[in-house]
Write an enzyme that holds these catalytic residues in place. Structure first.
Site, PDB file in Angstrom:
ATOM      1  N   LYS A 117       9.415  65.594  21.181  1.00  0.00           N
ATOM      2  CA  LYS A 117      10.939  64.906  20.655  1.00  0.00           C
ATOM      3  C   LYS A 117      10.686  63.339  20.216  1.00  0.00           C
ATOM      4  O   LYS A 117      10.666  63.160  19.511  1.00  0.00           O
ATOM      5  CB  LYS A 117      11.722  65.840  21.661  1.00  0.00           C
ATOM      6  CG  LYS A 117      12.817  64.885  21.025  1.00  0.00           C
ATOM      7  CD  LYS A 117      14.450  66.277  21.140  1.00  0.00           C
ATOM      8  CE  LYS A 117      14.948  66.067  22.845  1.00  0.00           C
ATOM      9  NZ  LYS A 117      15.590  64.863  22.360  1.00  0.00           N
ATOM     10  N   GLY A 139      21.274  61.689  20.936  1.00  0.00           N
ATOM     11  CA  GLY A 139      21.476  60.030  21.809  1.00  0.00           C
ATOM     12  C   GLY A 139      20.054  59.154  21.397  1.00  0.00           C
ATOM     13  O   GLY A 139      19.963  58.019  21.008  1.00  0.00           O
ATOM     14  N   ASP A 192      13.917  64.299  31.692  1.00  0.00           N
ATOM     15  CA  ASP A 192      14.317  65.217  31.362  1.00  0.00           C
ATOM     16  C   ASP A 192      14.338  66.736  32.569  1.00  0.00           C
ATOM     17  O   ASP A 192      14.781  67.324  31.679  1.00  0.00           O
ATOM     18  CB  ASP A 192      14.379  65.513  29.728  1.00  0.00           C
ATOM     19  CG  ASP A 192      14.239  64.177  28.815  1.00  0.00           C
ATOM     20  OD1 ASP A 192      15.703  63.542  29.423  1.00  0.00           O
ATOM     21  OD2 ASP A 192      14.054  63.659  28.150  1.00  0.00           O
TER      22      ASP A 192
HETATM   23  C1  S3P Z   1      13.834  59.657  24.919  1.00  0.00           C
HETATM   24  C2  S3P Z   1      14.540  58.973  26.360  1.00  0.00           C
HETATM   25  C3  S3P Z   1      14.946  58.972  28.006  1.00  0.00           C
HETATM   26  C4  S3P Z   1      15.244  60.899  27.736  1.00  0.00           C
HETATM   27  C5  S3P Z   1      15.225  60.940  25.859  1.00  0.00           C
HETATM   28  C6  S3P Z   1      14.926  61.050  25.432  1.00  0.00           C
HETATM   29  C7  S3P Z   1      13.342  59.112  24.069  1.00  0.00           C
HETATM   30  O1  S3P Z   1      16.108  58.731  27.404  1.00  0.00           O
HETATM   31  O2  S3P Z   1      16.255  61.473  28.665  1.00  0.00           O
HETATM   32  O3  S3P Z   1      15.537  62.366  25.879  1.00  0.00           O
HETATM   33  O4  S3P Z   1      12.685  59.765  23.276  1.00  0.00           O
HETATM   34  O5  S3P Z   1      13.180  57.680  24.158  1.00  0.00           O
HETATM   35  P1  S3P Z   1      16.901  57.165  28.141  1.00  0.00           P
HETATM   36  O6  S3P Z   1      15.940  56.262  26.841  1.00  0.00           O
HETATM   37  O7  S3P Z   1      18.222  57.191  27.900  1.00  0.00           O
HETATM   38  O8  S3P Z   1      16.928  57.301  29.165  1.00  0.00           O
END
Ligand code: S3P
Length: 448
Positions: free
Chosen positions: A38, A111, A335
């Site tokens: 992802k 996010g 995760d």
């Molecule tokens: C991600 C970073 C992580 C992870 C998210 C994907 C990314 O979040 O939990 O599923 O692709 O940069 P955080 O940066 O908030 O730790």
């Protein structure tokens, strides 16, 4: 023929995943190919969109989250071919050349889409952007990226003192900063590095512990000047940068492989081979913890594909031991904590997870939701302010549980249900499609 172990029921567009454990038990057998990573899928789409020329992406994750990224960047002027796993072509517009869309950019549940895209949007002078997300994303903290972007000169407004989406962004010419992030977050780091592409000079991010480094690797491959200082966990990008379209091969997502690793480790008689898994060292905390818990996992056929280490993972059932999970390993398995909580339910002794308060601001409050849902199954779980305490070796009984709309919770509960007597109904299981569209189908295929 055994009775159907895995089935689904759809009511009012909500899916219930039903796991029915046969009285004589079950085991998991077979070879699994998992969906694309992802994090890498998002970055390939975004960097492709702001590079010059064509980017070819093989193995893109077709989950809802990368679809949100593709939708946003199409509205911003990139030409992105229909999403598929074979080959997605992205015709980029250049780092400083996105167009101002007349519509709101909807990041859905993602996010990563919102936080990384903010860095790119904030650095587009003369342009105005409106950004929003679903009911979960509009509750997640955006100040962690808005604050450093504001230091760079960005203008961003949002709810609750400019901390929550929907957000409005008036693009500006940004200045470089050295940002000492209070949290180890790849989303924060990547947002600032992406903003730094357009700022004149050196933009540096220092983090308290190393988070996933896919942005650094991919920015370098796309031609940006990137310096990494492993001693201080710092990364520097020099702007203004020009990116050139690349061929990206997306490996399988270790965060998706994690469900099968734990499933085979806890269900007696199981053996699975999970093919083509990305084993970037910033993501392999799950392998280290499962090894500490005495799981039987072998990395086979190790190779490097398009700048990312990849291996096939063979996992066989073996009795697990409890362990402590805390400190600098947390960002390397952030995760995977929900599924590690499931592993702990079947490990001898008490597993303590600490330093993981970040889980409270994920797609759901993962500490609270996991504690509540696992307790419903009969597990002995205590919620801590920054983690969970789980005592293993207690037999569990199928019942109704809720994902709270969180993809990783839905899948973790499904794996726990494999060892529950009777029937477990996992409600709002459709959330799995965020990162793993065929999860239920694969589960059905490997149950023997
Ligand atoms: C991600 C970073 C992580 C992870 C998210 C994907 C990314 O979040 O939990 O599923 O692709 O940069 P955080 O940066 O908030 O730790």
């Amino acid at each position: 023929m055994i009775a159907a172990v895995v089935s689904t029921k759809i009511t009012n567009s909500q899916e219930t995943l039903i796991i029915q454990r046969p009285n004589n038990g079950l085991s998991l057998k077979g070879n699994i190919s998992i969906p694309g990573d992802k994090s890498i899928s998002h970055r390939a789409l975004m960097l492709g969109a702001i590079a010059q020329g064509q980017t070819n992406i093989q193995g893109l994750l077709l989950g809802e989250d990368p679809r949100s990224t593709a939708r946003c960047f199409s509205l911003l002027g990139a030409n992105i071919s229909q999403l598929n796993t074979e080959l997605v072509e992205v015709h980029g517009v250049g780092v400083d050349n996105l167009k101002e869309p007349s519509r709101v950019l909807d990041c859905g549940n993602s996010g990563t889409t919102m936080r990384l895209m903010l860095g790119i949007l904030a650095s587009h002078p003369e342009h105005f952007f409106a950004v929003t997300g679903d009911s979960s994303l509009v509750q997640r903290p955006m100040s962690r990226v808005i604050q450093p972007l504001t230091q760079m000169g960005a203008q961003i407004w949002g709810r609750k003192g400019n901390s929550l989406a929907p957000l409005a962004i008036q693009g500006q010419k940004l200045r470089p900063i050295h940002y000492h992030s209070p949290i180890a977050s790849a989303q924060v780091k990547s947002c600032i590095l992406f903003a730094g592409l357009m700022a004149e000079g050196k933009t540096t991010v220092t983090e308290p512990a190393l988070s996933r480094d896919h942005s650094e690797r991919m920015l370098k491959a796309f031609g940006a000047e990137i310096q990494v200082d492993p001693e201080t966990n710092s990364v520097t990008v020099t702007g203004p940068a020009k990116l050139k379209g690349q061929d990206v091969v997306v490996p399988g997502d270790i965060s998706s492989a994690a469900f099968w690793l734990v499933a085979a480790a806890i269900v007696p008689g199981s053996e699975l081979v999970i093919e083509n898994v990305g084993v970037n060292p910033t993501r392999t905390g799950i392998l280290e913890v499962l090894e500490k818990m005495e799981a039987n996992i072998i990395q086979e056929n190790q190779r490097v594909v398009a700048g990312e280490p990849v291996a096939d993972l063979r996992v066989r059932y073996s009795p697990l031991k409890a362990c402590e999970i805390s400190g600098s390993i947390i960002p390397r398995l952030i995760d995977e904590i929900p599924i590690l909580a499931v592993a702990a339910m079947f490990a001898e002794g008490t597993t303590v997870i600490r330093d993981a308060a970040e889980l409270r601001v994920k797609e759901s409050d993962r500490l609270a939701v996991m504690a509540t849902q696992l307790q419903k199954l009969g597990a002995r779980v205590t919620e801590l302010p920054d983690g969970l305490e789980i005592t293993g070796g207690i037999s569990i009984t199928g019942t109704d549980v809720e994902s709270d709309g969180d993809h990783r919770i839905a899948m973790s509960l499904a794996i726990a249900a494999l060892n529950a007597t009777g029937t477990t109904n996992i409600h709002q299981a459709e959330a799995a499609s965020i990162s793993y569209p065929n999860f239920a189908k694969t589960l059905q295929q490997i149950c023997t």
